[in-house]
Write a protein that holds these residues in place. Structure first.
Motif, PDB file in Angstrom:
ATOM      1  N   UNK A 177      13.747 -93.343  20.555  1.00 29.89           N
ATOM      2  CA  UNK A 177      12.583 -93.709  19.792  1.00 29.89           C
ATOM      3  C   UNK A 177      11.362 -92.813  20.636  1.00 29.89           C
ATOM      4  N   UNK A 178      11.462 -92.796  21.929  1.00 32.41           N
ATOM      5  CA  UNK A 178      10.204 -92.006  22.781  1.00 32.41           C
ATOM      6  C   UNK A 178      10.121 -90.604  22.157  1.00 32.41           C
ATOM      7  N   UNK A 179      11.304 -89.936  21.929  1.00 35.35           N
ATOM      8  CA  UNK A 179      11.095 -88.468  21.481  1.00 35.35           C
ATOM      9  C   UNK A 179      10.035 -88.425  20.226  1.00 35.35           C
ATOM     10  N   UNK A 180       9.756 -89.467  19.458  1.00 33.74           N
ATOM     11  CA  UNK A 180       8.837 -89.657  18.534  1.00 33.74           C
ATOM     12  C   UNK A 180       7.474 -89.840  19.110  1.00 33.74           C
ATOM     13  N   UNK A 181       7.205 -89.931  20.142  1.00 33.75           N
ATOM     14  CA  UNK A 181       6.026 -89.997  20.715  1.00 33.75           C
ATOM     15  C   UNK A 181       5.561 -88.542  21.185  1.00 33.75           C
ATOM     16  N   UNK A 182       4.381 -88.199  20.740  1.00 34.25           N
ATOM     17  CA  UNK A 182       3.890 -86.884  21.215  1.00 34.25           C
ATOM     18  C   UNK A 182       3.070 -86.994  22.707  1.00 34.25           C
ATOM     19  N   UNK A 183       3.109 -85.898  23.249  1.00 36.82           N
ATOM     20  CA  UNK A 183       2.292 -86.154  24.488  1.00 36.82           C
ATOM     21  C   UNK A 183       0.894 -86.481  24.327  1.00 36.82           C
ATOM     22  N   UNK A 184       0.527 -86.281  22.932  1.00 42.58           N
ATOM     23  CA  UNK A 184      -1.134 -86.813  22.799  1.00 42.58           C
ATOM     24  C   UNK A 184      -0.923 -88.377  22.684  1.00 42.58           C
ATOM     25  N   UNK A 185       0.265 -88.901  22.502  1.00 43.64           N
ATOM     26  CA  UNK A 185       0.431 -90.474  22.458  1.00 43.64           C
ATOM     27  C   UNK A 185       0.431 -90.990  23.907  1.00 43.64           C
ATOM     28  N   UNK A 186       0.374 -90.186  24.855  1.00 38.55           N
ATOM     29  CA  UNK A 186       0.359 -90.477  26.332  1.00 38.55           C
ATOM     30  C   UNK A 186       1.763 -91.379  26.625  1.00 38.55           C
ATOM     31  N   UNK A 187       3.033 -90.799  26.367  1.00 39.06           N
ATOM     32  CA  UNK A 187       4.184 -91.563  26.428  1.00 39.06           C
ATOM     33  C   UNK A 187       4.379 -92.182  27.826  1.00 39.06           C
ATOM     34  N   UNK A 188       3.900 -91.468  28.854  1.00 38.63           N
ATOM     35  CA  UNK A 188       4.018 -91.893  30.218  1.00 38.63           C
ATOM     36  C   UNK A 188       3.270 -93.293  30.238  1.00 38.63           C
ATOM     37  N   UNK A 189       2.013 -93.391  29.847  1.00 38.02           N
ATOM     38  CA  UNK A 189       1.388 -94.679  29.852  1.00 38.02           C
ATOM     39  C   UNK A 189       1.855 -95.782  28.995  1.00 38.02           C
ATOM     40  N   UNK A 190       2.302 -95.392  28.040  1.00 39.88           N
ATOM     41  CA  UNK A 190       2.880 -96.283  27.125  1.00 39.88           C
ATOM     42  C   UNK A 190       4.303 -97.135  27.754  1.00 39.88           C
TER      43      UNK A 190
END
Length: 284
Positions: A177-190
Motif C-alpha cells: 500500500x505504501x507505494x501508492x503514497x507519493x513523496x508529496x504525501x510525506x510517507x516517512x511522516x505518515x
C-alpha cells in the motif's frame, strides 16, 4: 500491489462521508488488484487498466500471489511466534480468502483485527463478508473507511479504538500500500506516526513494489496508475528500508517477497517478483 491506498479520507465512516460515493470513472488500485488475483469485484475501467499493466509487466499475477503468500506467512509468524493478538491492517483491499482474521484465528482464535481501506466498495464487501460469517462486530473484527494519508485519523477512529488497545503489542500491516503514497504525501511522516503509536513488542509487516529487479525499472507499468485514483511509486530497497525506522528487521531482513521465509522452494523459471517485503519488531 495488494490493495487500495489504505483508508482514504480522514475520519471516514459516516453516512455523509464523501467516500460512500463510488467513483467508477477511473481505475482503483484495490479493484485492479482484485482483477490480478482473478476476482470479479471490479469494473471495466479497472480491467482495462489492469490489462495495460499486464502487457508491460506480465509477471504481475505471479507477483500479487507471491505478495499475498508473504502476508500469510508474516501474519502466521507474528501471531504464532510473536504472540500478537491484535492486528491493524491498513490498505486491506477487497476481501480474498483466507483473509487476515482467518489466518490469525487458525492459530489464535481470539485475535482482534481492524481492517482499514479507502474504497467504499472494499468497505461494503468486507462488512457483508463479516455479516455472513461467524466473524462480526462482537468477535473482535471491524472494517473502517479511512485514509492512510491521515494516519492520526486512522489511529483515532472509534472502530479502530474499539478493536485495538494501543497499550498492548499490535501488528501493523502495510502490505503493498505504501507505494501508492507519493513523496508529496510525506510517507516517512505518515509511517512514523503509525510506528510511534505502537508499544514495545509490536510488529510492522510491510511490502512495497520496486523496479530494482527489472532492466526497464517497470516505469511503463507504473505509469498505468497515473490515470488511477492513486499513482504507483516504485522505490529502491534502500528507500523502502527507511520506512522501518528504528524497528528491528527479523531474518532474512528486507527481501523480495518470495524469499521471506518461504514454505517451499521457488519453482524453476519463476519470473523475478519486484516486491520487497519485511517484518520488523519494535524493541524496548
Amino acid at each position: 500491489m495488494t490493495s487500495s491506498l489504505s483508508g482514504s479520507g480522514g475520519a471516514g465512516g459516516g453516512t455523509g462521508s464523501p467516500f460512500l460515493k463510488i467513483d467508477t470513472s477511473k481505475p482503483h488500485p484495490a479493484r485492479m488488484y482484485d482483477y490480478f488475483l482473478g476476482g470479479k469485484d471490479n469494473y471495466e475501467v479497472d480491467r482495462d487498466a489492469a490489462e495495460q499493466f499486464i502487457k508491460v509487466a506480465p509477471e504481475v499475477r505471479d507477483g500479487v500471489r507471491a505478495n499475498r503468500r508473504f502476508m500469510h506467512r508474516a501474519v502466521r509468524h507474528v501471531v504464532a511466534e510473536g504472540g500478537i493478538r491484535q492486528i491493524l491492517d491498513i490498505g486491506t483491499g477487497l476481501p480474498t480468502e483466507p483473509n487476515v482474521h482467518q489466518i490469525a484465528h487458525a492459530t489464535a482464535p481470539g485475535t482482534r483485527v481492524a481492517y482499514v481501506d479507502n474504497d467504499p466498495i472494499v468497505s461494503t464487501h468486507s462488512m457483508a463478508l463479516m455479516a455472513h460469517s461467524d466473524t462480526g462486530a462482537d468477535s473482535g473484527t471491524s472494517v473502517v473507511l479511512a485514509d492512510l494519508r491521515d494516519p492520526r485519523a486512522v489511529l483515532d477512529h472509534p472502530d479502530v479504538r474499539r478493536i485495538i488497545d494501543f497499550d498492548r503489542p499490535v501488528a501493523l500491516l502495510l502490505v503493498a500500500v505504501v507505494h501508492f503514497l507519493a513523496e508529496a504525501d510525506d510517507p516517512d511522516a505518515v509511517i512514523a506516526t503509525l510506528r510511534d503509536a505502537l508499544p514495545t513488542g509490536s510488529y510492522l509487516v510491510l511490502s512495497h513494489a520496486t523496479g530494482d529487479v527489472h532492466e526497464d525499472r517497470r516505469e511503463d507499468a507504473a505509469s498505468v496508475y497515473k490515470k488511477a485514483s492513486a499513482s504507483m511509486n516504485l522505490r529502491s530497497r534502500a528507500r523502502v528500508l527507511d520506512f522501518f525506522g528504528d524497528f528491528t528487521l527479523l531474518d532474512p531482513g528486507l527481501v523480495l517477497v518470495p524469499d521471506w521465509r518461504p514454505d517451499e522452494p521457488a519453482r524453476p523459471g519463476t519470473p523475478p517478483i519486484g516486491i520487497y517485503g519485511g517484518v520488523a519488531r519494535k524493541d524496548g
